[in-house]
Design a protein around this motif. Structure first.
Motif, PDB file in Angstrom:
ATOM      1  N   TRP A  47     -15.476   7.464   9.513  1.00 51.71           N
ATOM      2  CA  TRP A  47     -14.297   7.854   9.178  1.00 51.71           C
ATOM      3  C   TRP A  47     -13.991   9.066  10.126  1.00 51.71           C
ATOM      4  O   TRP A  47     -12.994   9.353  10.602  1.00 51.71           O
ATOM      5  CB  TRP A  47     -14.049   7.995   7.844  1.00 51.71           C
ATOM      6  N   LEU A  95     -13.724   7.935  13.760  1.00 46.82           N
ATOM      7  CA  LEU A  95     -12.290   7.324  13.825  1.00 46.82           C
ATOM      8  C   LEU A  95     -11.404   8.567  13.859  1.00 46.82           C
ATOM      9  O   LEU A  95     -10.439   8.452  14.534  1.00 46.82           O
ATOM     10  CB  LEU A  95     -11.930   6.323  12.856  1.00 46.82           C
ATOM     11  N   LEU A 149     -12.254  10.201  -0.741  1.00 49.21           N
ATOM     12  CA  LEU A 149     -11.948   8.925  -0.871  1.00 49.21           C
ATOM     13  C   LEU A 149     -12.886   8.063  -1.485  1.00 49.21           C
ATOM     14  O   LEU A 149     -12.604   7.330  -2.370  1.00 49.21           O
ATOM     15  CB  LEU A 149     -11.679   8.031   0.474  1.00 49.21           C
ATOM     16  N   VAL A 150     -14.355   8.357  -1.377  1.00 48.87           N
ATOM     17  CA  VAL A 150     -15.187   7.570  -2.084  1.00 48.87           C
ATOM     18  C   VAL A 150     -15.796   8.122  -3.201  1.00 48.87           C
ATOM     19  O   VAL A 150     -16.922   7.789  -3.839  1.00 48.87           O
ATOM     20  CB  VAL A 150     -16.513   7.439  -1.176  1.00 48.87           C
ATOM     21  N   LYS A 210      -5.660   7.782  -1.978  1.00 49.35           N
ATOM     22  CA  LYS A 210      -6.439   6.529  -1.841  1.00 49.35           C
ATOM     23  C   LYS A 210      -5.630   5.305  -1.483  1.00 49.35           C
ATOM     24  O   LYS A 210      -5.989   4.345  -1.186  1.00 49.35           O
ATOM     25  CB  LYS A 210      -7.220   5.958  -3.392  1.00 49.35           C
ATOM     26  N   ASP A 211      -4.375   5.558  -1.596  1.00 48.05           N
ATOM     27  CA  ASP A 211      -3.338   4.537  -1.165  1.00 48.05           C
ATOM     28  C   ASP A 211      -3.140   4.416   0.400  1.00 48.05           C
ATOM     29  O   ASP A 211      -2.527   5.444   1.071  1.00 48.05           O
ATOM     30  CB  ASP A 211      -1.947   4.772  -1.716  1.00 48.05           C
ATOM     31  N   MET A 212      -3.655   3.285   0.958  1.00 48.79           N
ATOM     32  CA  MET A 212      -3.837   3.468   2.446  1.00 48.79           C
ATOM     33  C   MET A 212      -2.312   3.275   3.049  1.00 48.79           C
ATOM     34  O   MET A 212      -2.227   4.081   4.380  1.00 48.79           O
ATOM     35  CB  MET A 212      -4.551   2.372   2.734  1.00 48.79           C
ATOM     36  N   SER A 213      -1.703   2.843   2.392  1.00 44.55           N
ATOM     37  CA  SER A 213      -0.336   2.698   2.948  1.00 44.55           C
ATOM     38  C   SER A 213       0.335   4.168   3.150  1.00 44.55           C
ATOM     39  O   SER A 213       1.088   4.642   3.976  1.00 44.55           O
ATOM     40  CB  SER A 213       0.576   1.908   2.502  1.00 44.55           C
ATOM     41  N   LEU A 216       8.925   2.406   9.868  1.00 46.50           N
ATOM     42  CA  LEU A 216       7.514   2.037   9.247  1.00 46.50           C
ATOM     43  C   LEU A 216       7.365   3.150   7.960  1.00 46.50           C
ATOM     44  O   LEU A 216       6.830   2.757   7.100  1.00 46.50           O
ATOM     45  CB  LEU A 216       6.533   2.507  10.174  1.00 46.50           C
ATOM     46  N   SER A 248       4.761  -0.583   3.619  1.00 45.99           N
ATOM     47  CA  SER A 248       3.863  -0.868   4.610  1.00 45.99           C
ATOM     48  C   SER A 248       3.508  -2.372   4.603  1.00 45.99           C
ATOM     49  O   SER A 248       3.301  -3.207   5.279  1.00 45.99           O
ATOM     50  CB  SER A 248       2.624  -0.136   4.706  1.00 45.99           C
ATOM     51  N   ASN A 249       3.106  -2.673   3.292  1.00 35.33           N
ATOM     52  CA  ASN A 249       2.781  -4.039   2.884  1.00 35.33           C
ATOM     53  C   ASN A 249       3.485  -5.060   3.547  1.00 35.33           C
ATOM     54  O   ASN A 249       3.602  -5.969   4.156  1.00 35.33           O
ATOM     55  CB  ASN A 249       2.356  -4.611   1.442  1.00 35.33           C
ATOM     56  N   TRP A 250       4.753  -4.887   3.177  1.00 33.49           N
ATOM     57  CA  TRP A 250       6.011  -5.677   3.629  1.00 33.49           C
ATOM     58  C   TRP A 250       6.203  -5.597   4.951  1.00 33.49           C
ATOM     59  O   TRP A 250       6.377  -6.833   5.665  1.00 33.49           O
ATOM     60  CB  TRP A 250       7.228  -5.302   2.799  1.00 33.49           C
ATOM     61  N   PHE A 251       6.210  -4.506   5.319  1.00 25.47           N
ATOM     62  CA  PHE A 251       6.075  -4.273   6.993  1.00 25.47           C
ATOM     63  C   PHE A 251       5.305  -5.054   7.627  1.00 25.47           C
ATOM     64  O   PHE A 251       5.554  -5.902   8.399  1.00 25.47           O
ATOM     65  CB  PHE A 251       6.142  -2.972   7.134  1.00 25.47           C
ATOM     66  N   PHE A 252       3.955  -4.976   7.292  1.00 28.31           N
ATOM     67  CA  PHE A 252       3.070  -5.685   8.192  1.00 28.31           C
ATOM     68  C   PHE A 252       3.283  -7.122   8.248  1.00 28.31           C
ATOM     69  O   PHE A 252       3.002  -7.854   9.140  1.00 28.31           O
ATOM     70  CB  PHE A 252       1.676  -5.169   7.813  1.00 28.31           C
ATOM     71  N   MET A 271     -14.442   0.085  13.888  1.00 30.71           N
ATOM     72  CA  MET A 271     -14.291   0.546  12.413  1.00 30.71           C
ATOM     73  C   MET A 271     -14.262  -1.198  11.631  1.00 30.71           C
ATOM     74  O   MET A 271     -14.961  -1.200  10.560  1.00 30.71           O
ATOM     75  CB  MET A 271     -12.748   0.886  12.290  1.00 30.71           C
ATOM     76  N   PHE A 324     -15.753   1.961  -4.740  1.00 31.35           N
ATOM     77  CA  PHE A 324     -16.089   2.168  -3.236  1.00 31.35           C
ATOM     78  C   PHE A 324     -15.664   0.741  -2.715  1.00 31.35           C
ATOM     79  O   PHE A 324     -15.090   0.887  -1.677  1.00 31.35           O
ATOM     80  CB  PHE A 324     -17.729   2.233  -3.023  1.00 31.35           C
ATOM     81  N   VAL A 354     -12.044   0.410  -2.164  1.00 31.87           N
ATOM     82  CA  VAL A 354     -11.730   1.387  -0.914  1.00 31.87           C
ATOM     83  C   VAL A 354     -11.696   0.635   0.366  1.00 31.87           C
ATOM     84  O   VAL A 354     -10.752   0.487   1.090  1.00 31.87           O
ATOM     85  CB  VAL A 354     -12.184   2.648  -0.969  1.00 31.87           C
ATOM     86  N   ASP A 400      -9.556  -2.465   0.724  1.00 31.25           N
ATOM     87  CA  ASP A 400      -8.111  -2.065   0.751  1.00 31.25           C
ATOM     88  C   ASP A 400      -7.852  -1.756   2.482  1.00 31.25           C
ATOM     89  O   ASP A 400      -7.139  -2.198   3.171  1.00 31.25           O
ATOM     90  CB  ASP A 400      -7.973  -1.043   0.030  1.00 31.25           C
ATOM     91  N   TYR A 403      -5.756  -3.396   5.664  1.00 38.77           N
ATOM     92  CA  TYR A 403      -4.762  -2.605   6.584  1.00 38.77           C
ATOM     93  C   TYR A 403      -5.326  -2.648   7.945  1.00 38.77           C
ATOM     94  O   TYR A 403      -4.498  -2.979   8.810  1.00 38.77           O
ATOM     95  CB  TYR A 403      -4.658  -1.290   6.231  1.00 38.77           C
ATOM     96  N   LYS A 443      -4.703  -5.951   9.466  1.00 43.50           N
ATOM     97  CA  LYS A 443      -3.200  -6.352   9.541  1.00 43.50           C
ATOM     98  C   LYS A 443      -2.680  -5.452  10.775  1.00 43.50           C
ATOM     99  O   LYS A 443      -2.109  -5.884  11.813  1.00 43.50           O
ATOM    100  CB  LYS A 443      -2.429  -5.703   8.519  1.00 43.50           C
ATOM    101  N   MET A 502      15.220  -5.971  12.209  1.00 44.97           N
ATOM    102  CA  MET A 502      14.791  -6.563  10.971  1.00 44.97           C
ATOM    103  C   MET A 502      14.916  -5.441  10.036  1.00 44.97           C
ATOM    104  O   MET A 502      15.010  -5.678   8.918  1.00 44.97           O
ATOM    105  CB  MET A 502      13.425  -6.935  11.475  1.00 44.97           C
TER     106      MET A 502
END
Lengths: 166, 166
Positions: free
Chosen positions: A14, A17, A35-36, A87-90, A149, A154-158, B108, B128, B131, B134, B138, B141, B164
């Motif tokens: 991470w 990245l 996060l972990v 933790k919410d990735m979106s 965006l 985001s879920n809906w978006f993708f 990744m 873990f 995470v 999830d 993403y 996607k 859209m």
DNA sequence: CCATACTTTCAGTAAATACTGAAAGCGGGG
DNA sequence: CCCCGCTTTCAGTATTTACTGAAAGTATGG
């Protein structure tokens, strides 16, 4: 794979990245650590686990909070500050998009606006204006798309995006 | 604004922007120079105009060609190699997306696949895995969306996207 | 209103990254 | 087949960027 090994590898990856996403290695590693972790962490915890200095933890932690990637969590009876990761990735994605948009795209848009007004009637000036114009068009589109965006779920978006394209 | 000043400002800004897109400052500046030039440029031209060394020009020029942001242009009667920049912004965007995807997203995804298999039945291990799961969702996607982006015509892509969402 | 427990700042330093320039490599023309 | 014009490589160096740690700042409880 053992949990501990998994966590370490995740933090490392991470971090790597992140550095290509405008988030410094350490900032991303702290975020990964949060996060972990299912319990809040203090500065001292982070210092020890990632082997970095107090100043470094402080600076990067504040940046994470600024970006909306971590939150302060006050624990009753403790004077120290504790932190938890988003933790919410979106939300994570949105936060990063917003920060980068502000830092990169917006200054570019301002410059391009200025450059539209270069003088000259020869082919060279004409060409230049065309490059600028085209770039401006794409930048504005990207700007609007990113705004959209971060506004929508985001879920809906993708998923909509995918079904549309496939 | 004068044309020359406009070009200079553009080269400078494109360089700065590039560095936050995984393109080094110099690489982006060379690209910018090619973008605002309507004639092909040789290494010597670039060295002189940007005041950088031969080695630097050579390395970055080859990277630009690798990324699909510039092309070699052979001029009859000349032994030198000349270069022109890719001016189609949709191609420029696609090239950058492809390069970054390969460099960042794909490693990744491979890691996340491995991390799905961490052992342990306690809450910590469970968290873990969640995470990771999830994030994997993403990432996949995003991966698909980017694949789609580079396949379709960008103009169509952005405008459909906007209509859209709006 | 002081002692203590923590947080913030920042000058100095370390680490990562990019650039230079000279030397070696390469290929076409004579 | 070797000279010349150009390209490529890479060890050394410069520049940028991130980190350290100690000192200054701040707030809370006694």
């Amino acid at each position: 794979m053992e949990l501990e090994e998994g966590k370490e590898r995740f933090i490392e990856a991470w971090g790597a990245l992140g550095s290509s996403w405008g988030v410094t290695r350490t900032m991303a590693q702290i975020h990964a650590l949060l996060l972990v972790s299912n319990t809040p962490k203090s500065s001292d915890d982070v210092m020890e686990e990632l082997q970095i200095s107090r100043g470094n933890v402080n600076t990067n932690m504040r940046m994470l909070v600024d970006w909306g990637l971590a939150y302060k969590k006050l624990i009753p009876g403790e004077r120290k500050e504790f932190f938890i990761g988003e933790k919410d990735m979106s939300k994570v994605i949105k936060s990063i998009v917003i920060a980068r948009k502000k830092r990169e795209l917006e200054p570019m848009l301002r410059l391009l606006d200025e450059l539209t007004g270069v003088e000259g009637k020869d082919a060279e000036a004409e060409d230049f204006r065309n490059v600028v114009k085209d770039l401006k068009l794409y930048s504005h589109k990207a700007d609007s798309a990113l705004d959209a965006l971060v506004k929508v779920d985001s879920n809906w978006f993708f998923s909509t995006l995918l079904s549309m394209i496939k």
